[in-house]
Structures are given as structure tokens and as C-alpha cells.
Design an enzyme around this catalytic site. Structure first.
Site, short mmCIF file in Angstrom:
data_model
loop_
_atom_site.label_atom_id
_atom_site.label_comp_id
_atom_site.label_asym_id
_atom_site.label_seq_id
_atom_site.Cartn_x
_atom_site.Cartn_y
_atom_site.Cartn_z
N HIS A 1 -43.66 44.44 13.45
CA HIS A 1 -44.04 44.04 12.09
C HIS A 1 -43.94 45.18 11.07
CE1 HIS A 1 -44.98 40.24 13.77
NE2 HIS A 1 -45.88 40.74 14.57
N GLU B 1 -49.43 26.62 12.63
CA GLU B 1 -48.12 26.30 12.05
C GLU B 1 -47.14 25.98 13.17
OE1 GLU B 1 -47.91 29.37 8.21
OE2 GLU B 1 -46.56 29.63 9.90
N ARG C 1 -47.95 43.22 -4.99
CA ARG C 1 -47.83 44.66 -5.25
C ARG C 1 -46.36 45.02 -5.38
NH1 ARG C 1 -48.16 43.88 0.38
NH2 ARG C 1 -46.25 44.64 1.38
N LYS D 1 -54.68 33.10 3.50
CA LYS D 1 -53.41 32.40 3.76
C LYS D 1 -53.55 30.88 3.67
CE LYS D 1 -52.00 36.44 4.16
NZ LYS D 1 -51.51 37.07 2.95
C1 MV4 Z 1 -44.01 33.02 11.92
C2 MV4 Z 1 -42.89 33.12 12.77
C3 MV4 Z 1 -42.37 31.96 13.27
N1 MV4 Z 1 -42.94 30.76 12.98
N2 MV4 Z 1 -44.53 31.82 11.65
C4 MV4 Z 1 -44.86 37.70 11.49
C5 MV4 Z 1 -45.61 38.43 10.44
C6 MV4 Z 1 -46.21 37.41 9.55
N3 MV4 Z 1 -46.02 37.76 8.19
C7 MV4 Z 1 -45.55 36.13 9.91
N4 MV4 Z 1 -44.76 36.36 11.06
C8 MV4 Z 1 -44.09 35.34 11.66
N5 MV4 Z 1 -44.56 34.10 11.37
C9 MV4 Z 1 -44.01 30.71 12.17
N6 MV4 Z 1 -44.56 29.54 11.89
C10 MV4 Z 1 -42.36 34.39 13.04
C11 MV4 Z 1 -42.98 35.50 12.50
C12 MV4 Z 1 -42.42 36.78 12.85
C13 MV4 Z 1 -41.80 37.58 11.90
C14 MV4 Z 1 -41.73 37.22 10.57
C15 MV4 Z 1 -41.12 38.02 9.64
C16 MV4 Z 1 -40.56 39.22 10.05
C17 MV4 Z 1 -40.62 39.63 11.36
C18 MV4 Z 1 -41.24 38.82 12.30
C19 MV4 Z 1 -41.30 39.22 13.63
C20 MV4 Z 1 -41.91 38.43 14.54
C21 MV4 Z 1 -42.48 37.22 14.15
#
Ligand code: MV4
Length: 511
Positions: free
Chosen positions: A234, A199, A291, A116
Site C-alpha cells: 500500500h 464491498e 490534500r 468511508k
Molecule cells: C479494494 C480492492 C479490491 N476490491 N476494494 C487497498 C487500499 C485501499 N485504499 C483500498 N484497497 C483495495 N480495495 C475492493 N472492493 C483492492 C485494493 C487494493 C489496492 C488498491 C489500490 C492500490 C493498490 C492496492 C493493492 C492491494 C489491494
């Protein structure tokens, strides 16, 4: 074009890929573990070979065995589906070394996107907006200093992570030390790599992703966005396309950013750029998925593009044959992922034999499934048994169609998440289309409740409703039958199926 493709996967995605192959005149090869001998993907393939014991690490994930089978059966390409080996760069390299085309981007692209921090650096260079934060991995001291610099709340994330693993939210300074320690040990345990980055936390974000297609002739296009904010731990539960309230202007900017991201790494095939979108419609690159995704079918529904065929053609070196200006959105599509889980028991897995499987159908309804009546859902693999994809001329019609299809769908022998989807489809916040990634936790009590509380009570309400509907129907039919012929007695006036259905409904037996 390829003559024979080995599908290194199982379940609905293996079936999906085989369907594309068969339409293209390509022969298909299935692989199967001990418990998958009679699985649908095996029955559907032109040839099938055993690949090991039920745990995936002893079968579907054994690189040398998969390659051996591909060599022996003369496959000229391998389609990895999603999960398993789909994002394993070293597997893609091994395929190439064996002279077999891996249907996906190069191993280098997958490794660059899998890490990442590297992905963030690449995107920053390509001018794609990333979440404010570090583009280097950090020591605990550096992470602490940086968190103070950009200000709380922050997210501490594993560089090797993705999909929520090795991720911690820090709202207060006193939580930082423990969050770093926990994220580090989780990352080490899960990925064998404890590097972290930080972040700024994006409050109440939406998960919007852009579908990409790229060929080897320098054409990269996007197929607009999907909204995937309805997730539980998730895991995506419901997706829709197009996204709610995404203006043509925002779509164009996000699409251009995603295309720039793909071009920056020399992407080939089908991929997805995931973004977080905040309350002000600012968007930030999150991850790139290298993918075909589970939810690709909703994009197929609104664009008419067969994404699996497109990725096979692109990886065979053929030009895409469509340009950005050819991509048009028609209507709206919703996907409900049907899991073999009991929504009344906190979504515990519900494996077992599927005694009754009556899929929905009719206009605008697509069901992609890897099971059939009589098949057994094992505990070894992903619990998703079917994807229900409903298209409508607009969002309202897509929702009504999803409700209708869910109510037709009968699965007996295992519990499924169908009742939970029915609650989502009735939820006022969902109906308004004004939700974010907090939807299930905040609006549906994490999946435990919703507007009707408790599984037992809910089931009882449903039973009473069915009985009342059956009594009303019975009276109506009896009146009609009496009027028509003057006869007496029960039944619907001659339709044995209807009578059977009503008797079963009275017993609480159907649905
Ligand atoms: C975040 C966020 C808020 N702020 N990053 C969750 C899975 C991963 N792919 C990244 N995720 C998140 N990153 C920052 N800087 C909130 C989430 C997140 C989330 C993101 C997408 C879909 C569902 C989620 C559920 C909880 C938190």
C-alpha cells in the site's frame, strides 16, 4: 493574498510549498523538531521555529504548538502538506477558530471523506459509481448475510480506514468469521473505531486517481488522471500520468465523476478522487484525498499547472483562473519515489548520513527532495528522500529519461530504492503498460527479485559489467590517444574527471 504562510510539515513537501510561496512573494515559516534543526526545509524558510521532540506526536502533530507558533509569527495561513495534520478536520477547525486560513477544504469535508461509509453514501447520492457493497456499518451477522447475498469474494473494510489498514479479503465462506474479527480488532487498535462495511472484491484492479482543483467561486475542474497501481504494501512506488490505455472518453467520464464528487461536498483547494478500474474499464469510487499528494508533480508536468500555487490561491479566495477546456495533456510523466530503504534486504529502513548526493538533471528531469549532501536521514519520519519526476514527449521517452536519470543519481551513505526502480523500468510488463495493483507481488516477487535474482548476485553482475565497460573505454581511449599523438600510457587523454570516474568504477566505488 496571504503575506506569510507557516508550513506545518518537513522534507520535500515543505520545500515544495516554500518554492511556490517564494514565487508568489509570500513569506515562509518552517517548524522543526530536534532532529530537523539543520534540515533543508529549515534552511529554505524565511523564519523557523522549534516545535518539539523527534517523534511526530511530540512536535509536528501537536496542534496547539503549531497554532501558537503561527499566531506568534503572524502567519495568516497554514499549509499542512501531506501526512501529519493534513487530513485532520479538527485541526482545520482550530485554524479557523484562530483566524488562520487552513490551506485545504473545511473540517466538515475532511471528516465526511475520512469516514468511508459516509463518503460512500455521499458519492452514491452524487451519482458517482461506488464499489458494490454496503453503505451502512454492519454487525458480524449482517456482514455475513450481506456477503452471502452479493457473493464471494468480498472485502471487509474499516469505515475509519483507508490506505489498506483494517482491510481483509474473503474468498471462501469459512474465512469470513476470522476476517471480520481481525478487521474489527485492527480497526479498533488503529482508529479507535471498529465499524466495518463490506464491498464486492474487484479482481486485478488498477488504481487510477483524478486530480481536482476547486475555488470558492463555484468552479471545480479536474487535471486528468494518474496511474498509481505500482505499490508495495500500500505504498506507492512508481506513478505515471496519463494512465495507460485511458481513452479520452473514459478520462472524461472519470473526470466528470470526480468533479461531481467534489461539488457534492463543497470542496475547495486541491484534492484527489481515487478509483478502482476493473478489466472492463468499469470504475468505482474508492476514497477522496483531501490534500496535495506526493505524486502531484507528474500532473504538473503534463498539464503545466502549478498545483500548489493553485491551492494557495483558491484558499485565499481567488478564482482558479482556468476552465476545464484550458486543461490539455502534453506528453507523459513518470515519478519514481526514492526511499531510504534497502531493496536487497526486504526494504528495511536505511537511515544515516548522506555522504554523497549527486542528483540527476538535464532536460525533462525534476528532482524534488528534502535532503542534501551531508544531511542525515532519521528513523522518525517517512523514508522518502526524493521524488524523481521525468517528462517525455511520449511514454517511451519518459521511460528512457527515467532510466537515464536513475543511472546518473548517486546516493552514498544510505541505501536507496534506486536499483529497484531500475528493475521496474526494464520490466517487460511495465514497458507494455499492462499492469495492475498486483504488479510488484506477482511480477516482481514482492520486490525481492525481478528478472535478476538476489542482491549479492545482482551487485556482482553490475561490478563485472562496470569493470568490462571501464576496460573497453580504457582501450578505446588509449587507441585514440596513440593515434592522435603517438603517446603511450593510460588515462583518457587529458580529462581528469573521466579518469577519476573510471578508477572509481574499477573499484566498484561509484553508483
Ligand atoms: C479494494 C480492492 C479490491 N476490491 N476494494 C487497498 C487500499 C485501499 N485504499 C483500498 N484497497 C483495495 N480495495 C475492493 N472492493 C483492492 C485494493 C487494493 C489496492 C488498491 C489500490 C492500490 C493498490 C492496492 C493493492 C492491494 C489491494
Amino acid at each position: 493574498m496571504f503575506k506569510k504562510i507557516l508550513i506545518a510539515n518537513r522534507g520535500e513537501i515543505a520545500v515544495r510549498v516554500m518554492r511556490a510561496c517564494h514565487e508568489m512573494g509570500i513569506e515562509t515559516v518552517a517548524i522543526y523538531s530536534d532532529v530537523d534543526r539543520e534540515a533543508l526545509h529549515v534552511r529554505m524558510a524565511d523564519e523557523a521555529y522549534h516545535c518539539g521532540a523527534p517523534p511526530a506526536r511530540d512536535s509536528y502533530l501537536v496542534v496547539e504548538r503549531v497554532l501558537d507558533i503561527a499566531r506568534k509569527c503572524g502567519a495568516d495561513a497554514i499549509h499542512p502538506g501531506y501526512g501529519f495534520l493534513a487530513e485532520n478536520g479538527d485541526f482545520a477547525d482550530s485554524c479557523q477558530a484562530a483566524g488562520i486560513t487552513f490551506i485545504g477544504p473545511s473540517g466538515d469535508v475532511m471528516r465526511a471523506m475520512g469516514d468511508k461509509v459516509t463518503a460512500r453514501q455521499t458519492m452514491q447520492r452524487a451519482g458517482v459509481p461506488i464499489v458494490p457493497g454496503t453503505t451502512e456499518t454492519l454487525s458480524d451477522e449482517q456482514a455475513t448475510a450481506f456477503a452471502q447475498e452479493i457473493g464471494l469474494p468480498v472485502m471487509v473494510k474499516a469505515s475509519a480506514g483507508g490506505g489498506g489498514k483494517g482491510m481483509r479479503l474473503v474468498r471462501e465462506e469459512k474465512e469470513l468469521e476470522q476476517a471480520l474479527a481481525r478487521a474489527r480488532s485492527e480497526a479498533q487498535a488503529s482508529f479507535g473505531d471498529d465499524s466495518l462495511y463490506v464491498e464486492k472484491f474487484v479482481e486485478q484492479p488498477r488504481h487510477i486517481e483524478i486530480q481536482l482543483l476547486a475555488d470558492t467561486h463555484g468552479t471545480t475542474i479536474h487535471l486528468c488522471e494518474r496511474e498509481c497501481s505500482i505499490q508495495r504494501r500500500h505504498q506507492k512506488v512508481v506513478e505515471e500520468a496519463p494512465g495507460n490505455g485511458i481513452t479520452p472518453e473514459l478520462r472524461e467520464r472519470m473526470g466528470a465523476a470526480a468533479v461531481a464528487a467534489a461539488e457534492a461536498v463543497g470542496y475547495v483547494g486541491a484534492g484527489t478522487c481515487e478509483f478502482l478500474v476493473d478489466k472492463h474499464d468499469e470504475f468505482f469510487f474508492l476514497e477522496m484525498n483531501t490534500r496535495v499528494q506526493v505524486e502531484h508533480a507528474i500532473t504538473e508536468a503534463i498539464t503545466g499547472v502549478d498545483i500548489v500555487k493553485a491551492m494557495i490561491r483558491a484558499c485565499a479566495g481567488e478564482p482558479l483562473g482556468i476552465e476545464q477546456k484550458d486543461v490539455q495533456i502534453t506528453g507523459h510523466a513518470i515519478e519514481a519515489r526514492i526511499y531510504a530503504e534497502d531493496p536487497d534486504k526486504n526494504f528495511v529502513p536505511s537511515p544515516g548520513e548522506i555522504i554523497v548526493f549527486r542528483p540527476p538533471g538535464g532536460i525533462g528531469v525534476r528532482l524534488d527532495s528534502g535532503v542534501y549532501q551531508g544531511a542525515t536521514v532519521s528513523v522518525y519520519y517517512d523514508p522518502m528522500v526524493a521524488k524523481l519526476v521525468c517528462w517525455g514527449a511520449n511514454r517511451e521517452e519518459a521511460i528512457e529519461r527515467t532510466k537515464r536519470a536513475l543511472s546518473e543519481f548517486v546516493v552514498k551513505g544510505i541505501k536507496t530504492s534506486i536499483p529497484f526502480h531500475q528493475k521496474v523500468m526494464r520490466h517487460p510488463v511495465f514497458l507494455q503498460g499492462r499492469y495492475d495493483t498486483g504488479f510488484i507481488d506477482e511480477q516482481m516477487d514482492g520486490g525481492k527479485g525481478g528478472e535478476t535474482r538476489g542482491g549479492e548476485e545482482d551487485a556482482e553482475v553490475l561490478r563485472v559489467a562496470q569493470i568490462m565497460a571501464a576496460i573497453a573505454a580504457y582501450r578505446r581511449d588509449k587507441d585514440r590517444a596513440a593515434k592522435a599523438s603517438g603517446s603511450v600510457g593510460g588515462g583518457s587523454g587529458g580529462d581528469p574527471w573521466r579518469d577519476f570516474g573510471r578508477r572509481a568504477a574499477l573499484r566498484g566505488g561509484l553508483r
